[in-house]
Structure formats: structure tokens, C-alpha cells
Design a protein around this motif. Structure first.
Motif, PDB file in Angstrom:
ATOM      1  N   ALA A   1      16.371   9.317   7.948  1.00 38.68           N
ATOM      2  CA  ALA A   1      17.299   8.347   8.713  1.00 38.68           C
ATOM      3  C   ALA A   1      16.112   7.447   7.135  1.00 38.68           C
ATOM      4  CB  ALA A   1      17.203   7.085   9.934  1.00 38.68           C
ATOM      5  N   THR A   2      15.381   7.636   6.566  1.00 44.57           N
ATOM      6  CA  THR A   2      13.988   6.413   5.966  1.00 44.57           C
ATOM      7  C   THR A   2      14.865   7.176   4.224  1.00 44.57           C
ATOM      8  OG1 THR A   2      12.907   6.263   6.996  1.00 44.57           O
ATOM      9  CG2 THR A   2      12.349   5.959   4.967  1.00 44.57           C
ATOM     10  N   ARG A   3      15.084   7.857   4.204  1.00 44.61           N
ATOM     11  CA  ARG A   3      15.702   8.898   2.463  1.00 44.61           C
ATOM     12  C   ARG A   3      16.775   8.081   2.530  1.00 44.61           C
ATOM     13  NH1 ARG A   3      15.745  14.731   1.793  1.00 44.61           N
ATOM     14  NH2 ARG A   3      17.421  14.231   3.272  1.00 44.61           N
ATOM     15  N   THR A   4      18.327   8.042   3.826  1.00 43.28           N
ATOM     16  CA  THR A   4      19.558   8.406   3.002  1.00 43.28           C
ATOM     17  C   THR A   4      19.567   6.354   3.065  1.00 43.28           C
ATOM     18  OG1 THR A   4      19.867   9.657   5.280  1.00 43.28           O
ATOM     19  CG2 THR A   4      21.619   7.808   4.587  1.00 43.28           C
ATOM     20  N   ILE A   5      18.432   5.770   4.190  1.00 42.42           N
ATOM     21  CA  ILE A   5      18.721   4.168   3.838  1.00 42.42           C
ATOM     22  C   ILE A   5      17.839   4.066   2.552  1.00 42.42           C
ATOM     23  CG2 ILE A   5      17.738   2.031   4.101  1.00 42.42           C
ATOM     24  CD1 ILE A   5      18.202   3.505   7.024  1.00 42.42           C
ATOM     25  N   GLY A   6      17.429   4.231   1.885  1.00 38.48           N
ATOM     26  CA  GLY A   6      16.796   4.365   0.393  1.00 38.48           C
ATOM     27  C   GLY A   6      17.664   4.837  -0.731  1.00 38.48           C
ATOM     28  N   ILE A   7      17.778   5.423  -0.263  1.00 39.83           N
ATOM     29  CA  ILE A   7      18.854   5.706  -1.866  1.00 39.83           C
ATOM     30  C   ILE A   7      19.362   5.200  -1.985  1.00 39.83           C
ATOM     31  CG2 ILE A   7      19.968   8.188  -2.165  1.00 39.83           C
ATOM     32  CD1 ILE A   7      17.784  10.404  -1.476  1.00 39.83           C
ATOM     33  N   ALA A   8      20.646   4.667  -0.621  1.00 36.89           N
ATOM     34  CA  ALA A   8      21.971   4.542  -0.729  1.00 36.89           C
ATOM     35  C   ALA A   8      21.376   2.431  -1.408  1.00 36.89           C
ATOM     36  CB  ALA A   8      22.575   4.459   0.705  1.00 36.89           C
ATOM     37  N   LEU A   9      19.985   2.230  -1.058  1.00 40.68           N
ATOM     38  CA  LEU A   9      20.137   0.806  -1.256  1.00 40.68           C
ATOM     39  C   LEU A   9      19.312   0.773  -2.676  1.00 40.68           C
ATOM     40  CD1 LEU A   9      17.190  -0.650   1.754  1.00 40.68           C
ATOM     41  CD2 LEU A   9      20.057  -1.556   0.536  1.00 40.68           C
ATOM     42  N   GLY A  10      18.843   2.326  -3.507  1.00 47.00           N
ATOM     43  CA  GLY A  10      18.538   2.454  -5.306  1.00 47.00           C
ATOM     44  C   GLY A  10      19.785   2.035  -5.956  1.00 47.00           C
ATOM     45  N   VAL A  11      20.507   3.142  -5.412  1.00 43.60           N
ATOM     46  CA  VAL A  11      22.009   3.354  -6.128  1.00 43.60           C
ATOM     47  C   VAL A  11      22.581   1.598  -5.896  1.00 43.60           C
ATOM     48  CG1 VAL A  11      23.641   4.185  -6.092  1.00 43.60           C
ATOM     49  CG2 VAL A  11      21.859   5.412  -5.425  1.00 43.60           C
TER      50      VAL A  11
ATOM     51  N   ARG B   1      24.522  -2.363  -8.999  1.00 46.18           N
ATOM     52  CA  ARG B   1      24.715  -4.394  -9.489  1.00 46.18           C
ATOM     53  C   ARG B   1      23.733  -5.280 -10.587  1.00 46.18           C
ATOM     54  NH1 ARG B   1      24.639  -6.147  -2.678  1.00 46.18           N
ATOM     55  NH2 ARG B   1      26.726  -5.168  -2.321  1.00 46.18           N
ATOM     56  N   ALA B   2      22.824  -4.618 -10.750  1.00 44.83           N
ATOM     57  CA  ALA B   2      22.069  -4.671 -11.977  1.00 44.83           C
ATOM     58  C   ALA B   2      22.488  -4.289 -13.106  1.00 44.83           C
ATOM     59  CB  ALA B   2      20.157  -4.444 -11.725  1.00 44.83           C
ATOM     60  N   GLY B   3      23.308  -3.599 -13.185  1.00 48.06           N
ATOM     61  CA  GLY B   3      23.999  -3.496 -14.521  1.00 48.06           C
ATOM     62  C   GLY B   3      22.673  -1.764 -14.897  1.00 48.06           C
ATOM     63  N   GLN B   4      22.168  -0.892 -14.204  1.00 46.71           N
ATOM     64  CA  GLN B   4      20.716  -0.124 -14.509  1.00 46.71           C
ATOM     65  C   GLN B   4      21.618   1.357 -14.130  1.00 46.71           C
ATOM     66  OE1 GLN B   4      19.162  -0.782 -16.104  1.00 46.71           O
ATOM     67  NE2 GLN B   4      18.938  -2.797 -16.383  1.00 46.71           N
ATOM     68  N   SER B   5      21.308   2.517 -13.754  1.00 39.95           N
ATOM     69  CA  SER B   5      22.048   3.536 -13.723  1.00 39.95           C
ATOM     70  C   SER B   5      21.583   4.007 -12.309  1.00 39.95           C
ATOM     71  CB  SER B   5      20.827   4.727 -15.024  1.00 39.95           C
ATOM     72  OG  SER B   5      20.974   5.541 -13.973  1.00 39.95           O
ATOM     73  N   GLY B   6      22.643   4.868 -11.617  1.00 42.80           N
ATOM     74  CA  GLY B   6      22.911   5.108 -10.258  1.00 42.80           C
ATOM     75  C   GLY B   6      22.084   6.074 -10.332  1.00 42.80           C
TER      76      GLY B   6
END
Length: 178
Positions: A143-153, A158-163
């Protein structure tokens, strides 16, 4: 149940990533994930089995001591393998004809290090027959990995950086947290 949830979380991650990143960038994350996965799968399987056997064979009153010794060996191995993985990021990226994933590969070298520390913990739980705790750890991490990956992307896009880099940072953040 824990392994099934881990698989389910992995499936959800793939759907989320395809939706959030689009085909091209999703392909980049797949290359990064596959590259680190080859190393991680070997390290994790060997660590879990080795530490589990070591702890299970230890006298009950010395199991913690055996675990700590095994963890120290695995930590050294994890540092070395992660360093080699980071150093080989450029050649690996060139080999897969994707030099633009060199930096993301270097970031996920931290995954190699962190999984090298996580796997002995799981092995220790297994060796002590603490299967509910081991399963709970797998579920929480999935669960943590799923949330972390989604948040990171999402945050990186949103910051105009690499997905792809956002994927890597979210993955590392989740692994560090667990």
C-alpha cells in the motif's frame, strides 16, 4: 492473503502509471523497474531464505544475535551491490538504448540498498515463524509503495519534472519509510 495483496497492489500500480504517465513515459518507468527488479529479485530471495534459515536454526535465546549478525553481512552486501548498480546505470541505459534513464537508474540504486535491508527483516520474521507480522509488513509496504509512486509521479508532473523520476523518488520514499 499478503502475497495476493502484494500482487494486487502491483497490478493497481501498473494501471495508475499507465493512466498518469501515458505510453512513452510508462515505458521508461517499465525499463527502470525491470532493470532494478532483476537485481532485487535475486537479492531479496537470497536474503529472505538465508536469514530465515539462520534465525530458525539459532537457539531461541540467541535468535536476535544471529539475526543482527546476518543483517550486518547483508547490509555490507547491499551497499556494494547498490554502488555497483549506480555505477552501471550509464552502461545499462546505453545497452537498452535509453540514455535518458541513466539518472532514474541511479536513483533506484537506493532501492537495491533499501531492499537489501528490508529482506533480512522479512527473513527474520519468517525464521521466527511470525508469519502474520511478515504478511502485515508485506501488505503495509504494498500500500505504501502504491501511494508513494502515485504521489511521486503526480508531484513531479505538476512541477513540470520527469514522471519517471517522480516514480523513482516515490518508490525510494516508500522503501525508506518501510
Amino acid at each position: 492473503a499478503a502475497k495476493n495483496s502484494f500482487i494486487l497492489f502491483g497490478f493497481v500500480q501498473q494501471i495508475l502509471l499507465q493512466h498518469l504517465l501515458g505510453e512513452v513515459v510508462y515505458g521508461e518507468t517499465a525499463l527502470v523497474n525491470a532493470s532494478v527488479g532483476v537485481v532485487n529479485n535475486v537479492m531479496v530471495a537470497a536474503s529472505i531464505q538465508g536469514v530465515s534459515r539462520t534465525v530458525a536454526a539459532a537457539p531461541v535465546d540467541r535468535a536476535e544475535q544471529y539475526y543482527r549478525r546476518a543483517l550486518s553481512y547483508h547490509a555490507v552486501i547491499a551497499v556494494i551491490v547498490a554502488g555497483v548498480f549506480a555505477a552501471m546505470a550509464g552502461p545499462v541505459a546505453s545497452f537498452v538504448q535509453a540514455p535518458h534513464i541513466t539518472t532514474p537508474l541511479r536513483v533506484v540504486a537506493l532501492i537495491v540498498l533499501l531492499y537489501g535491508l528490508y529482506a533480512p527483516i522479512v527473513g527474520s520474521l519468517n525464521g521466527r515463524k511470525r508469519f502474520v507480522d511478515q504478511g502485515g509488513l508485506d501488505i503495509v509496504y504494498g500500500a505504501t509503495r502504491t501511494i508513494g509512486i502515485a504521489l511521486g509521479v503526480v508531484l513531479f508532473l505538476r512541477a513540470g519534472q520527469s514522471g519517471t523520476l517522480g516514480f523513482c523518488v516515490g518508490f525510494v520514499g516508500a522503501a525508506a519509510l518501510i
